[in-house]
Design an enzyme around this catalytic site. Structure first.
Site, PDB file in Angstrom:
ATOM      1  N   THR A 125       6.729   9.025   1.833  1.00 57.03           N
ATOM      2  CA  THR A 125       6.544   7.847   2.691  1.00 57.03           C
ATOM      3  C   THR A 125       6.506   8.252   4.164  1.00 57.03           C
ATOM      4  OG1 THR A 125       7.732   5.902   3.516  1.00 57.03           O
ATOM      5  CG2 THR A 125       9.076   7.574   2.463  1.00 57.03           C
ATOM      6  N   ASP A 126       5.844   7.427   4.963  1.00 56.89           N
ATOM      7  CA  ASP A 126       5.822   7.700   6.414  1.00 56.89           C
ATOM      8  C   ASP A 126       7.216   7.527   7.024  1.00 56.89           C
ATOM      9  OD1 ASP A 126       6.028   4.916   6.271  1.00 56.89           O
ATOM     10  OD2 ASP A 126       4.313   4.512   7.572  1.00 56.89           O
ATOM     11  N   GLU A 127       8.135   6.888   6.266  1.00 57.12           N
ATOM     12  CA  GLU A 127       9.474   6.641   6.819  1.00 57.12           C
ATOM     13  C   GLU A 127      10.245   7.939   7.045  1.00 57.12           C
ATOM     14  OE1 GLU A 127      11.541   3.186   5.301  1.00 57.12           O
ATOM     15  OE2 GLU A 127       9.656   2.297   4.644  1.00 57.12           O
ATOM     16  N   TYR A 153      17.596   5.494   2.552  1.00 58.41           N
ATOM     17  CA  TYR A 153      16.351   5.613   1.772  1.00 58.41           C
ATOM     18  C   TYR A 153      15.460   6.724   2.351  1.00 58.41           C
ATOM     19  CZ  TYR A 153      11.455   4.717   0.600  1.00 58.41           C
ATOM     20  OH  TYR A 153      10.130   4.872   0.241  1.00 58.41           O
ATOM     21  N   LYS A 157      14.289  10.437   0.799  1.00 52.94           N
ATOM     22  CA  LYS A 157      12.880  10.811   0.574  1.00 52.94           C
ATOM     23  C   LYS A 157      12.558  12.103   1.339  1.00 52.94           C
ATOM     24  CE  LYS A 157      10.041   8.824  -1.368  1.00 52.94           C
ATOM     25  NZ  LYS A 157       9.613   8.872  -2.804  1.00 52.94           N
TER      26      LYS A 157
HETATM   27  P1  NAD Z   1       9.245   0.306  -6.898  1.00 51.74           P
HETATM   28  O1  NAD Z   1      10.670   0.127  -6.501  1.00 51.74           O
HETATM   29  O2  NAD Z   1       8.366  -0.895  -7.042  1.00 51.74           O
HETATM   30  O3  NAD Z   1       9.179   1.091  -8.294  1.00 51.74           O
HETATM   31  C1  NAD Z   1       9.995   2.185  -8.578  1.00 51.74           C
HETATM   32  C2  NAD Z   1       9.874   2.489 -10.058  1.00 51.74           C
HETATM   33  O4  NAD Z   1      10.653   3.667 -10.330  1.00 51.74           O
HETATM   34  C3  NAD Z   1      10.415   1.387 -10.976  1.00 51.74           C
HETATM   35  O5  NAD Z   1       9.532   1.175 -12.060  1.00 51.74           O
HETATM   36  C4  NAD Z   1      11.747   1.943 -11.470  1.00 51.74           C
HETATM   37  O6  NAD Z   1      12.108   1.470 -12.760  1.00 51.74           O
HETATM   38  C5  NAD Z   1      11.451   3.430 -11.482  1.00 51.74           C
HETATM   39  N1  NAD Z   1      12.671   4.247 -11.366  1.00 51.74           N
HETATM   40  C6  NAD Z   1      13.688   4.083 -10.487  1.00 51.74           C
HETATM   41  N2  NAD Z   1      14.639   5.021 -10.700  1.00 51.74           N
HETATM   42  C7  NAD Z   1      14.194   5.801 -11.730  1.00 51.74           C
HETATM   43  C8  NAD Z   1      14.721   6.928 -12.394  1.00 51.74           C
HETATM   44  N3  NAD Z   1      15.909   7.448 -12.042  1.00 51.74           N
HETATM   45  N4  NAD Z   1      14.003   7.483 -13.384  1.00 51.74           N
HETATM   46  C9  NAD Z   1      12.804   6.959 -13.762  1.00 51.74           C
HETATM   47  N5  NAD Z   1      12.264   5.883 -13.176  1.00 51.74           N
HETATM   48  C10 NAD Z   1      12.948   5.305 -12.163  1.00 51.74           C
HETATM   49  O7  NAD Z   1       8.656   1.343  -5.836  1.00 51.74           O
HETATM   50  P2  NAD Z   1       7.184   1.423  -5.204  1.00 51.74           P
HETATM   51  O8  NAD Z   1       7.115   0.532  -4.029  1.00 51.74           O
HETATM   52  O9  NAD Z   1       6.172   1.336  -6.273  1.00 51.74           O
HETATM   53  O10 NAD Z   1       7.213   2.918  -4.642  1.00 51.74           O
HETATM   54  C11 NAD Z   1       6.817   4.005  -5.458  1.00 51.74           C
HETATM   55  C12 NAD Z   1       6.919   5.285  -4.660  1.00 51.74           C
HETATM   56  O11 NAD Z   1       6.099   5.195  -3.501  1.00 51.74           O
HETATM   57  C13 NAD Z   1       8.339   5.579  -4.165  1.00 51.74           C
HETATM   58  O12 NAD Z   1       8.579   6.956  -4.308  1.00 51.74           O
HETATM   59  C14 NAD Z   1       8.299   5.175  -2.702  1.00 51.74           C
HETATM   60  O13 NAD Z   1       9.197   5.966  -1.948  1.00 51.74           O
HETATM   61  C15 NAD Z   1       6.858   5.498  -2.352  1.00 51.74           C
HETATM   62  N6  NAD Z   1       6.266   4.698  -1.255  1.00 51.74           N
HETATM   63  C16 NAD Z   1       6.316   3.334  -1.308  1.00 51.74           C
HETATM   64  C17 NAD Z   1       5.697   2.591  -0.307  1.00 51.74           C
HETATM   65  C18 NAD Z   1       5.682   1.075  -0.339  1.00 51.74           C
HETATM   66  O14 NAD Z   1       5.180   0.446   0.602  1.00 51.74           O
HETATM   67  N7  NAD Z   1       6.168   0.432  -1.391  1.00 51.74           N
HETATM   68  C19 NAD Z   1       5.052   3.252   0.748  1.00 51.74           C
HETATM   69  C20 NAD Z   1       5.021   4.651   0.755  1.00 51.74           C
HETATM   70  C21 NAD Z   1       5.629   5.363  -0.256  1.00 51.74           C
HETATM   71  P1  TYD Z   2      10.058  -3.977   3.683  1.00 54.26           P
HETATM   72  O1  TYD Z   2       9.012  -4.707   2.908  1.00 54.26           O
HETATM   73  O2  TYD Z   2      11.454  -3.958   3.194  1.00 54.26           O
HETATM   74  O3  TYD Z   2       9.490  -2.501   3.887  1.00 54.26           O
HETATM   75  P2  TYD Z   2      10.035  -1.291   4.859  1.00 54.26           P
HETATM   76  O4  TYD Z   2      11.388  -1.588   5.297  1.00 54.26           O
HETATM   77  O5  TYD Z   2       9.993  -0.127   3.915  1.00 54.26           O
HETATM   78  O6  TYD Z   2       9.042  -1.193   5.959  1.00 54.26           O
HETATM   79  O7  TYD Z   2      10.091  -4.575   5.156  1.00 54.26           O
HETATM   80  C1  TYD Z   2       8.937  -4.590   5.983  1.00 54.26           C
HETATM   81  C2  TYD Z   2       9.359  -5.120   7.341  1.00 54.26           C
HETATM   82  O8  TYD Z   2       9.729  -6.493   7.210  1.00 54.26           O
HETATM   83  C3  TYD Z   2      10.564  -4.415   7.940  1.00 54.26           C
HETATM   84  O9  TYD Z   2      10.381  -4.302   9.340  1.00 54.26           O
HETATM   85  C4  TYD Z   2      11.719  -5.355   7.638  1.00 54.26           C
HETATM   86  C5  TYD Z   2      11.071  -6.723   7.663  1.00 54.26           C
HETATM   87  N1  TYD Z   2      11.651  -7.737   6.754  1.00 54.26           N
HETATM   88  C6  TYD Z   2      12.006  -9.014   7.254  1.00 54.26           C
HETATM   89  O10 TYD Z   2      11.836  -9.306   8.456  1.00 54.26           O
HETATM   90  N2  TYD Z   2      12.534  -9.924   6.394  1.00 54.26           N
HETATM   91  C7  TYD Z   2      12.730  -9.651   5.080  1.00 54.26           C
HETATM   92  O11 TYD Z   2      13.267 -10.525   4.333  1.00 54.26           O
HETATM   93  C8  TYD Z   2      12.345  -8.362   4.567  1.00 54.26           C
HETATM   94  C9  TYD Z   2      12.546  -8.017   3.122  1.00 54.26           C
HETATM   95  C10 TYD Z   2      11.803  -7.440   5.449  1.00 54.26           C
END
Ligand code: NAD
Ligand code: TYD
Length: 339
Positions: A125-127, A153, A157
């Site tokens: 992630t970019d985080e 988090y 990562k």
């Molecule tokens: P999500 O929380 O929707 O899904 C996570 C999945 O992983 C779930 O199906 C969960 O059951 C499974 N999981 C959790 N712990 C596990 C374990 N110990 N063993 C096996 N499976 C397990 O997450 P997401 O938003 O789909 O993100 C997926 C990946 O992408 C993550 O690694 C996250 O860091 C990365 N990512 C997410 C975003 C975003 O905007 N959501 C952006 C950049 C990177």
């Molecule tokens: P989020 O979807 O949790 O993603 P991330 O923290 O990984 O960027 O949040 C996106 C942005 O929205 C973040 O700046 C936090 C803000 N946010 C709110 O203002 N209210 C909310 O209820 C949530 C869940 C997030």
């Protein structure tokens, strides 16, 4: 090609599975997922009808079971999506993030070392780069930006990324890493900003915006993330990191107002609530490397993608109604009541 997709019952992993089944019908996909609160087998119901797809329930940090799976399946590629992914939950309880995101990744890497692999891809992630100041719109994250994390988090990562790089150098594991900006689209778990706001607005419930709503996120439609990962695992260079993002920066307030406008709801629903601890100000990706080296470009503009996403939540109420009527209720009350 046989691909193990970990975390494939979650948001991005499931979208990636559908992307692969559609675009590489010759490949076999095995989803390894623990089915935590964020994993949902119903999301994979359509994939389960495809004979090239198999679901295995399991924890990536469970060494014995991971080894058994690798021994039995002999995958060519592993794409690691499995993670605890919500910043707010990591602030409440960091430990699980360390177990899954760090130990889990190390177990997968050990399995690759033991059984051999053509490619291990870490979905990061970019985080991991921390944040950028709001008053410097000229600054962007590149692949050489220092890791500088803010939340448990993002720290977990970043630790996983460092492990991947260490295994690549020490054991010559053919690994790649991608660092993507915030995704949005179908199957996004309701705790995250965009689905939470869509669902609350549909119920005429208050929309809890943290702080002043001025934090900036760089939004990418989930299919564009999937196409980027697909390119990296097939054409990316081993040992490299690729940033993924589409120059779609918006303040949280802009995103929330856009959703309200699409739904025809009043901005009076917006409620400013106590800010997130350590809240990252701005994320912004420079995707030059993946564009130049792999020819990747995002296909969906934010204004179109957000309309499609809202439409999906309207058309798939059963999917999220089931989630928000369960354990999620307690989570919501704990995080938002009296905030
Ligand atoms: P999500 O929380 O929707 O899904 C996570 C999945 O992983 C779930 O199906 C969960 O059951 C499974 N999981 C959790 N712990 C596990 C374990 N110990 N063993 C096996 N499976 C397990 O997450 P997401 O938003 O789909 O993100 C997926 C990946 O992408 C993550 O690694 C996250 O860091 C990365 N990512 C997410 C975003 C975003 O905007 N959501 C952006 C950049 C990177
Ligand atoms: P989020 O979807 O949790 O993603 P991330 O923290 O990984 O960027 O949040 C996106 C942005 O929205 C973040 O700046 C936090 C803000 N946010 C709110 O203002 N209210 C909310 O209820 C949530 C869940 C997030």
């Amino acid at each position: 090609m046989k691909i193990i997709v970990t975390g494939g019952a979650g948001f991005i992993g499931s979208n990636f599975i559908y992307y692969e089944l559609k675009n590489h019908a010759e490949d076999k996909i095995i989803c390894l997922d623990k089915l935590t609160y964020a994993g949902n087998l119903e999301t994979l119901a359509e994939a389960q009808t495809n004979e090239n797809f198999k679901f295995v329930r399991g924890d990536i940090a469970d060494r014995e079971n991971v080894y058994k799976l690798f021994e039995a399946e002999k995958p060519d590629i592993v794409v690691n999506f499995a993670a605890e992914s919500h910043v707010d939950r990591s602030i409440e309880d960091p430990e699980l993030f360390l177990r899954t995101n760090i130990i889990g990744t190390s177990v997968l890497l050990d399995a690759c070392r033991k059984f051999g692999i053509k490619r291990f891809h870490q979905v990061s992630t970019d985080e991991v780069y921390g944040d950028l100041p709001l008053d410097r719109p000229d600054l962007f994250f590149t692949e050489t930006t220092n890791l500088h994390t803010s939340s448990p988090y993002s720290a977990s990562k970043a630790a996983a990324d460092l492990l991947v790089q260490a295994y690549q150098r020490t054991y010559k594991i053919p690994a790649t890493i991608s660092r993507c900006s915030n995704n949005y689209g179908r199957f996004h778990f309701p705790e995250k900003l965009i689905p939470l706001m869509i669902i609350n607005a549909l119920h005429d419930k208050k929309l809890p915006v943290y702080g002043k709503g001025i934090n900036v996120r760089d939004w990418l439609y989930v299919d564009d993330h999937c196409s980027a990962i697909d390119l990296i695992i097939r054409k990316g260079t081993v040992g490299e990191v690729y940033n993924i993002g589409g120059h779609n920066e918006r303040t949280n307030l802009e995103v929330v107002k856009t959703i309200l406008k699409i739904l025809g709801k009043s901005e009076d629903l917006i409620e400013f609530v106590t800010d997130r601890k350590g809240h990252d100000q701005r994320y912004a990706i420079d995707p030059t490397k993946i564009s130049r080296e792999l020819g990747w470009t995002p296909q969906t503009k934010f204004d179109d993608g957000i309309k499609q996403t809202v439409a999906w939540y309207l058309e798939n109420r059963a999917w999220w109604e089931k989630i928000i009527s369960g354990e999620y209720k307690n989570y919501y009350a704990k995080m938002y009541d009296n905030r």
